[in-house]
Design an enzyme around this catalytic site. Structure first.
Site, PDB file in Angstrom:
ATOM      1  N   LYS A 230       0.408  -0.972  -0.199  1.00 41.75           N
ATOM      2  CA  LYS A 230      -0.216   0.141   0.013  1.00 41.75           C
ATOM      3  C   LYS A 230       1.075   0.982   0.211  1.00 41.75           C
ATOM      4  CE  LYS A 230      -1.849   2.378   3.546  1.00 41.75           C
ATOM      5  NZ  LYS A 230      -1.783   3.906   2.321  1.00 41.75           N
ATOM      6  N   GLY A 283       6.619   4.314   9.536  1.00 37.95           N
ATOM      7  CA  GLY A 283       5.614   5.711   9.524  1.00 37.95           C
ATOM      8  C   GLY A 283       5.397   6.018  10.826  1.00 37.95           C
ATOM      9  N   SER A 284       4.288   6.475  11.484  1.00 38.07           N
ATOM     10  CA  SER A 284       4.384   7.211  12.553  1.00 38.07           C
ATOM     11  C   SER A 284       4.499   6.606  13.358  1.00 38.07           C
ATOM     12  CB  SER A 284       3.244   8.373  12.609  1.00 38.07           C
ATOM     13  OG  SER A 284       1.862   7.863  12.496  1.00 38.07           O
ATOM     14  N   THR A 285       5.011   6.759  14.946  1.00 34.76           N
ATOM     15  CA  THR A 285       4.882   5.166  16.003  1.00 34.76           C
ATOM     16  C   THR A 285       3.117   5.451  16.583  1.00 34.76           C
ATOM     17  OG1 THR A 285       6.663   5.999  16.853  1.00 34.76           O
ATOM     18  CG2 THR A 285       5.882   4.802  18.917  1.00 34.76           C
ATOM     19  N   GLY A 288       2.014   2.696  13.770  1.00 40.02           N
ATOM     20  CA  GLY A 288       2.830   1.240  14.044  1.00 40.02           C
ATOM     21  C   GLY A 288       1.388   1.281  15.338  1.00 40.02           C
ATOM     22  N   GLU A 306       9.385  -0.171  11.108  1.00 41.25           N
ATOM     23  CA  GLU A 306       9.987   1.779  10.988  1.00 41.25           C
ATOM     24  C   GLU A 306       9.572   2.819  11.443  1.00 41.25           C
ATOM     25  OE1 GLU A 306      12.111   4.384  10.288  1.00 41.25           O
ATOM     26  OE2 GLU A 306      11.736   3.704   8.098  1.00 41.25           O
ATOM     27  N   CYS A 340      12.800  10.018   9.218  1.00 37.94           N
ATOM     28  CA  CYS A 340      12.829  10.121  10.935  1.00 37.94           C
ATOM     29  C   CYS A 340      13.713  10.110  11.411  1.00 37.94           C
ATOM     30  CB  CYS A 340      11.612   8.430  10.570  1.00 37.94           C
ATOM     31  SG  CYS A 340      13.108   7.512   9.830  1.00 37.94           S
ATOM     32  N   GLU A 437       8.234  14.495  17.353  1.00 39.72           N
ATOM     33  CA  GLU A 437       8.366  14.450  15.579  1.00 39.72           C
ATOM     34  C   GLU A 437       7.965  15.314  15.253  1.00 39.72           C
ATOM     35  OE1 GLU A 437       9.426  10.824  13.023  1.00 39.72           O
ATOM     36  OE2 GLU A 437       7.828  11.226  13.480  1.00 39.72           O
TER      37      GLU A 437
END
Length: 539
Positions: A230, A283-285, A288, A306, A340, A437
């Site tokens: 995706k 992507g973002s935490t 995630g 990641e 990141c 972030e």
């Protein structure tokens, strides 16, 4: 290393012109040099963007080797971050399309030729793909810049060569993946076999669309898996083009399926699908965590993540200040700060803090911002209006919380999503700009006294993706590299992304590793085969 050096050279250019900071007084906090209301900025025209020379030919979903419309017939616009205008309307995949793509990938794995090919044959497909990437660099780099906003020089001269190199790296691994013969305490022949894990679901981000496509797809295919990928809804175009080239290189239908769509629909359906054997997400935490939960609640598929970071860049007291300033600038502002592992917490020893701050401010003011298709531009627009507004909120938060705005802090131009390179001093750990972030061109500079202090402060974060250390003392370097709780430490360099170097995080920056030999284990199962030995001459 050569790629990182090329990035540094691209980002170290400067061209002087003037830019007004007249609206700085609108901020509530402290503004450095308010009495001198004008600062020098290197800016290029942003209101008359260059028209890209490439045609957008691939906007459908790629399922079972064919470009097809979404089951619903829906499309969504992908936008030019230079203007906010529509580039193209792209097929909007959802759960039904994920089902179609997974079915194709499952059939290709269970019945198709890809996992049954010899490893050498698979490697040849990947080598041909790398050659096609090199052949079509101009088209791919143009799509990447147009859809993402990163500079064309970065895309064409740095990222595309890194991509083809990484694909060749994993092509070389394809026929070198093997198990072991294991000695046993009894008369048995024990072998381990490394088998492909099956259907891999992969979700890639918008900040490095092509690079993340390669990081995910190349090792999975080298191991013999099939894929449903995706794309990020902000940047679907380059991955669709690359997938077309991969099929041109000889990839069988169904081995790679690409679905464009949104996270809550297509992404969630992929993460929770019962026929997906493995999931990889960048992507973002925050997202995630959701992906990991969906994977666990469905079929407990293994997940590599990641995720985000708030990486410290530590400038020690023995540093060459001029070099440290340039490297810290690169570590933060590279890719519009949308990285990141950006060095977003710049810790500077008190002995060199004042000199560093003045030179870092001057460097930020010289940074050339403008249309990313223009030669010599260092910084393009942010990805979209949502990210633009998020960054501007953090800038306002920094001023309101008492940090000193030394440079930047405003929009550039009246269209698109350009932000001035922004620099804060007098930053404290409890400020949002030091904790969160930001994912934008905002550098926070913090002062420290000694190594023990900076180690503690650098590690006081939920993230642990990367760190930078700038020192001429080997003992200091060794102390810091072993004390920092991160997945990568760059010493007197930054953002060196060789294909063989593993990349991933500690703590809430993720789990598992991308790139290098370590990544192969993400896409392999280990099977033990035990056979009795009758009257063996030896055991």
């Amino acid at each position: 290393m050569a790629a990182a050096m090329r990035i540094s050279s691209l980002l170290s250019r400067s061209l002087a012109s003037s830019y007004s900071l007249s609206s700085a007084l609108l901020f509530k906090g402290r503004i450095s040099g308010v009495g001198r209301m004008f600062s020098s900025y290197s800016t290029a025209a942003v209101n008359n963007p260059i028209t890209p020379s490439v045609e957008v030919n691939y906007t459908q979903l790629l399922i079972n080797g064919n470009f097809v419309d979404s089951a619903s017939g829906k499309t969504f616009p992908t936008l030019d971050p230079r203007t906010g205008d529509v580039i193209a309307n792209v097929a909007e995949g959802d759960a039904e399309d994920i089902d179609r793509a997974v079915s194709a990938a499952r059939k290709a794995f269970d019945e198709g030729p890809w996992p049954k090919m010899t490893a050498y044959e698979r490697s040849m497909v990947l080598f041909r793909f790398a050659n096609l990437i090199d052949k079509h660099t101009e088209e791919l780099a143009t799509l990447e810049t147009w859809d993402n906003g990163k500079t064309y020089e970065q895309a064409a001269k740095v990222e595309l060569p890194m991509i083809s190199r990484l694909i060749r790296y994993y092509a070389g691994w394809a026929d070198k993946i093997h198990g072991l013969t294991v000695p046993a305490d009894s008369p048995h022949l024990v072998q381990t076999i490394h088998e492909p894990i099956g259907v891999a679901g992969q979700i890639i981000p918008w900040n490095f669309p092509l690079l993340m496509f390669a990081w995910k797809v190349a090792p999975a295919l080298a191991c013999g898996n099939t894929i449903v990928l995706k794309t990020a809804e902000q940047t679907p175009l380059s991955a669709l083009y690359a997938a077309k080239l991969l099929h041109e290189a000889g990839l069988p239908p169904g081995a790679l399926n690409v679905v464009s769509g949104f996270g809550p629909t297509a992404g969630a359906a992929l993460a929770s699908h019962m026929e997906v054997d493995k999931l990889a997400f960048t992507g973002s935490t925050e997202i995630g965590k959701i992906v990991l939960e969906l994977a666990a609640k469905s079929n407990l598929k293994p997940v590599t993540l990641e995720l985000g970071g708030k990486s410290p860049f530590i400038v020690c007291k023995d540093a060459d200040v001029d070099k440290a300033v340039e490297l810290a600038h690169f570590a933060l502002f590279f890719n519009q700060g949308q990285c990141c592992c950006a060095g977003s917490r710049t810790y500077v020893h008190e002995n060199v803090y004042d000199e560093f701050l003045e030179k870092a401010k001057a460097r930020a003011l010289k940074r050339r911002v403008g249309d990313p298709f223009m030669a010599g531009i260092e910084q393009g627009p942010q990805i979209d209006s949502e990210q633009f507004e998020k960054i501007m909120r953090y800038i306002r938060s920094g001023v309101d919380s008492g940090a000193t705005l030394e440079a930047g802090g405003e929009r550039i131009g009246n269209k698109g999503y350009y932000i001035q390179p922004t620099l804060f001093s007098n930053v404290k750990e409890d400020m949002l700009i030091a904790k969160d972030e930001i994912f934008g061109p905002v550098q926070s500079i913090l002062k420290f006294k000694d190594i023990d202090e900076v180690i503690w402060r650098a590690n006081t974060t939920t993230y642990g993706l990367a760190a930078g250390v700038f020192t001429q003392d080997i003992d200091t370097a060794n102390t810091l590299t072993r004390s920092l709780k991160v997945g990568t430490v760059w010493v007197n360099c930054y953002d060196v992304f060789d294909a063989a170097i593993p990349f991933g995080g500690y703590k809430m920056s993720g789990q598992g590793r991308e790139k290098g030999i370590y990544c192969l284990s993400n896409y392999l199962q280990v099977k033990a085969v035990v056979t009795p030995l009758k009257n063996p001459a030896c055991i």
